[in-house]
Motif scaffolding. Structure first.
Motif, PDB file in Angstrom:
ATOM      1  N   ALA A   1       0.851  -1.259  -0.061  1.00 30.76           N
ATOM      2  CA  ALA A   1      -0.119   0.003   0.017  1.00 30.76           C
ATOM      3  C   ALA A   1       0.917   1.298   0.114  1.00 30.76           C
ATOM      4  O   ALA A   1       1.900   1.324   0.564  1.00 30.76           O
ATOM      5  N   ASP A   2       0.349   2.286  -0.644  1.00 31.94           N
ATOM      6  CA  ASP A   2       1.001   3.617  -0.588  1.00 31.94           C
ATOM      7  C   ASP A   2       0.115   4.445   0.242  1.00 31.94           C
ATOM      8  O   ASP A   2      -0.905   4.188   0.701  1.00 31.94           O
ATOM      9  N   ALA A   3       0.478   5.813   0.316  1.00 32.05           N
ATOM     10  CA  ALA A   3      -0.050   6.886   0.988  1.00 32.05           C
ATOM     11  C   ALA A   3      -1.500   7.134   0.462  1.00 32.05           C
ATOM     12  O   ALA A   3      -2.464   7.776   1.124  1.00 32.05           O
ATOM     13  N   THR A   4      -1.959   6.737  -0.730  1.00 33.17           N
ATOM     14  CA  THR A   4      -3.220   7.038  -1.055  1.00 33.17           C
ATOM     15  C   THR A   4      -4.269   5.820  -0.517  1.00 33.17           C
ATOM     16  O   THR A   4      -5.339   5.969  -0.696  1.00 33.17           O
ATOM     17  N   ALA A   5      -3.847   5.052   0.213  1.00 32.20           N
ATOM     18  CA  ALA A   5      -4.638   3.799   0.538  1.00 32.20           C
ATOM     19  C   ALA A   5      -5.432   4.419   1.872  1.00 32.20           C
ATOM     20  O   ALA A   5      -4.754   5.239   2.399  1.00 32.20           O
ATOM     21  N   ASP A   6      -6.348   3.571   2.300  1.00 33.02           N
ATOM     22  CA  ASP A   6      -7.316   3.738   3.361  1.00 33.02           C
ATOM     23  C   ASP A   6      -6.448   2.852   4.723  1.00 33.02           C
ATOM     24  O   ASP A   6      -6.443   1.782   4.748  1.00 33.02           O
TER      25      ASP A   6
ATOM     26  N   ASP B   1       5.755   2.470   0.978  1.00 33.85           N
ATOM     27  CA  ASP B   1       6.885   3.471   1.009  1.00 33.85           C
ATOM     28  C   ASP B   1       6.706   4.705   1.354  1.00 33.85           C
ATOM     29  O   ASP B   1       6.934   5.615   1.085  1.00 33.85           O
ATOM     30  N   SER B   2       5.599   4.642   2.656  1.00 36.51           N
ATOM     31  CA  SER B   2       5.165   5.717   3.197  1.00 36.51           C
ATOM     32  C   SER B   2       5.296   5.609   4.838  1.00 36.51           C
ATOM     33  O   SER B   2       4.465   4.908   5.317  1.00 36.51           O
TER      34      SER B   2
ATOM     35  N   GLU C   1      -2.611  -8.605  -1.014  1.00 39.52           N
ATOM     36  CA  GLU C   1      -3.379  -7.328  -1.320  1.00 39.52           C
ATOM     37  C   GLU C   1      -2.503  -6.181  -1.969  1.00 39.52           C
ATOM     38  O   GLU C   1      -1.473  -6.023  -1.441  1.00 39.52           O
ATOM     39  N   ILE C   2      -3.166  -5.449  -2.783  1.00 42.04           N
ATOM     40  CA  ILE C   2      -2.466  -4.310  -3.585  1.00 42.04           C
ATOM     41  C   ILE C   2      -3.413  -3.173  -3.382  1.00 42.04           C
ATOM     42  O   ILE C   2      -4.610  -3.231  -3.965  1.00 42.04           O
ATOM     43  N   GLN C   3      -3.057  -2.308  -2.728  1.00 49.61           N
ATOM     44  CA  GLN C   3      -3.904  -0.849  -2.502  1.00 49.61           C
ATOM     45  C   GLN C   3      -3.073   0.447  -2.777  1.00 49.61           C
ATOM     46  O   GLN C   3      -2.502   0.799  -1.800  1.00 49.61           O
ATOM     47  N   THR C   4      -2.977   0.758  -4.079  1.00 46.70           N
ATOM     48  CA  THR C   4      -1.885   1.808  -4.252  1.00 46.70           C
ATOM     49  C   THR C   4      -2.763   2.705  -5.308  1.00 46.70           C
ATOM     50  O   THR C   4      -3.722   2.527  -5.645  1.00 46.70           O
ATOM     51  N   ALA C   5      -1.963   3.776  -5.704  1.00 47.49           N
ATOM     52  CA  ALA C   5      -2.736   4.838  -6.710  1.00 47.49           C
ATOM     53  C   ALA C   5      -2.818   4.190  -8.049  1.00 47.49           C
ATOM     54  O   ALA C   5      -3.651   4.444  -8.772  1.00 47.49           O
ATOM     55  N   ASP C   6      -2.035   3.237  -8.566  1.00 49.45           N
ATOM     56  CA  ASP C   6      -2.002   2.628  -9.681  1.00 49.45           C
ATOM     57  C   ASP C   6      -1.836   1.076  -9.637  1.00 49.45           C
ATOM     58  O   ASP C   6      -0.714   0.673  -9.509  1.00 49.45           O
TER      59      ASP C   6
ATOM     60  N   PRO D   1      -9.348  -1.343  -3.084  1.00 47.98           N
ATOM     61  CA  PRO D   1      -9.693  -1.336  -1.836  1.00 47.98           C
ATOM     62  C   PRO D   1     -11.052  -2.310  -1.370  1.00 47.98           C
ATOM     63  O   PRO D   1     -11.179  -2.230  -0.357  1.00 47.98           O
ATOM     64  N   HIS D   2     -11.745  -2.561  -2.567  1.00 47.59           N
ATOM     65  CA  HIS D   2     -12.909  -3.370  -2.281  1.00 47.59           C
ATOM     66  C   HIS D   2     -12.665  -4.888  -2.697  1.00 47.59           C
ATOM     67  O   HIS D   2     -13.806  -5.712  -2.757  1.00 47.59           O
TER      68      HIS D   2
END
Length: 436
Positions: free
Chosen positions: A247-252, A277-278, A335-340, A358-359
């Motif tokens: 996950a990156d900073a855009t994730a919940d 990475d955050s 799980e992948i939760q990133t901007a792209d 995210p879903h």
């Protein structure tokens, strides 16, 4: 609660990454001697040994080791309507996805008059192990039985530990799931002894040996599967569950936290890993985990798993480094939760199953996504697949040559046989055209 590993500014090699991976210290080999003794007892004493083992490990001596058809049907009738609806839907979805795993027959023609048919033959008989212990797993009945049925397995035996709360029988929800699938051969046996019973059979029970054994279990079950491999096929030596989230900073942060918690509740040895990475996002996830974990009904188990050496927040420089870490880890669930998400997915090579966006929580895959939740653990996803219809299939090549295509290769074949110092191979071909 959960440790942090900071890999920022580092460029570890693949071998160094493997050494850095957080893993539970679980050695299946330590259970091997005990598992071997339990299997040997079943081979020597059959049902009596299984009864003794149930009394020893499950604290109950079943009145009968084979569950009657009437009891299975009663369990089906007693299923909670919503649970039954969920199981029926899961069966339908897993059936559809499993059907896509059965390869079609393929015929090639090396030369005119020569054919090679590639076909996939199911095993005739399979054994399914459904664990007991800390939870009840009707979903594992679905995930193991449906691929076998789709593959064309004609005979399936299901085993599950005896339950003291139900008079030594199998848990009724497991029986209900089995009944919905038409499974009428069910035994209230568990542990290493049950694996031995499936592999070698128990005449007094009418339990015939199987060809393939699938299904997760504890260390003794995993050790037993290792011991009977070669006598039968096995799916894998499944260990405690794993989730790795990129996950990156855009994730919940809350969604990532609840997903880590959801898998940690399986077992104290379950692995929950976040790679990000955050550092700021990682700190938010840790805060959410600390807030939410004590609130779940399985809090004690969750907190133990999250505090263990197998769980961590891993900080990396970028998503390429996150993917490299994940590929070295080979997670059961990724799980992948990133901007792209698609770009991140493109970097992934090794994972049992990947849940994108995210879903798409791992919990969906555990029950109703349609994918199979029996997946490789302990890094085995780097070289082994999860359970599927293909687990119960064997590729066979059917070769047919006429005289002309055989004669066309005879000279070269004879030359190769002589080069290998196996001249009779070539003579077997020559005899078809130049009889004494």
């Amino acid at each position: 609660m959960i440790q942090t590993t900071d890999l920022r500014g580092q460029k570890p090699s693949r071998s160094e990454l493997l050494a850095l991976i957080p893993r539970a210290r679980v050695d299946v080999s330590v259970a091997t001697e005990a598992a071997a003794e339990l299997i040997a007892a079943v081979r020597e004493r059959g049902a009596d040994a299984l009864l003794d083992q149930a009394e020893r490990f499950d604290r109950v001596r079943p009145a009968a080791l084979r569950v009657s058809a009437a009891e299975i049907q009663s369990a089906v009738d007693a299923l909670d309507p919503l649970v039954r609806e969920a199981l029926v839907e899961s069966i339908a979805r897993v059936t559809a996805s499993s059907a896509a795993q059965v390869p079609p027959e393929q015929t090639t023609h090396p030369a005119p008059g020569a054919t090679i048919l590639q076909r996939w033959q199911p095993v005739e008989r399979a054994g399914v192990y459904v664990p007991g212990g800390k939870a009840v797993y009707p979903s594992s009945v679905v995930m193991n039985v449906v691929p076998a049925q789709v593959a064309g397995v004609s005979s399936i035996a299901l085993v599950s530990p005896a339950q003291a709360a139900f008079g030594g029988s199998v848990h009724p929800t497991i029986l209900g799931a089995a009944g919905l699938l038409g499974i009428d051969e069910v035994y209230s046996i568990g542990g290493a002894g049950a694996i031995g019973a499936l592999a070698y059979g128990v005449d007094s029970l009418g339990l015939e040996p199987v060809q393939v054994i699938t299904g997760p279990g504890n260390n003794f079950v995993a050790a037993a599967k290792r011991l009977v491999r070669g006598v039968v096929g096995i799916d894998s030596e499944a260990g405690a569950t794993e989730i790795l989230v990129i996950a990156d900073a855009t994730a919940d942060a809350t969604l990532v936290a609840v997903d880590l918690i959801s898998q940690a509740e399986h077992d104290e040895q379950a692995s929950a890993v976040l790679v990000t990475d955050s550092a700021e996002f990682g700190a938010r996830v840790v805060a959410e985990v600390e807030r939410l974990a004590p609130l779940t009904a399985s809090a004690e188990r969750v907190l133990t798993a999250l505090a263990g050496q197998q769980s961590a927040v891993v900080l990396v420089d970028d998503l390429e480094a996150a993917a490299a870490f994940s590929n070295a880890y080979g997670p059961e669930h990724l799980e992948i939760q990133t901007a792209d998400d698609d770009a991140t997915l493109g970097l992934i090579q090794n994972a049992g199953a990947v849940f994108v966006g995210p879903h798409t929580p791992v919990s969906l895959g555990d029950y109703l996504a349609g994918s199979n939740h029996v997946l490789p653990t302990g890094g085995q996803a780097r070289f082994s697949p999860g359970l599927g219809a293909y687990t119960f299939l064997r590729p066979q090549q059917i070769v047919r040559y006429g005289a002309e295509p055989l004669e066309a290769v005879a000279e070269r074949l004879i030359a190769l046989s002589r080069a290998e110092l196996l001249p009779a191979h070539g003579e077997a071909v020559a005899a078809r055209f130049d009889r004494p």
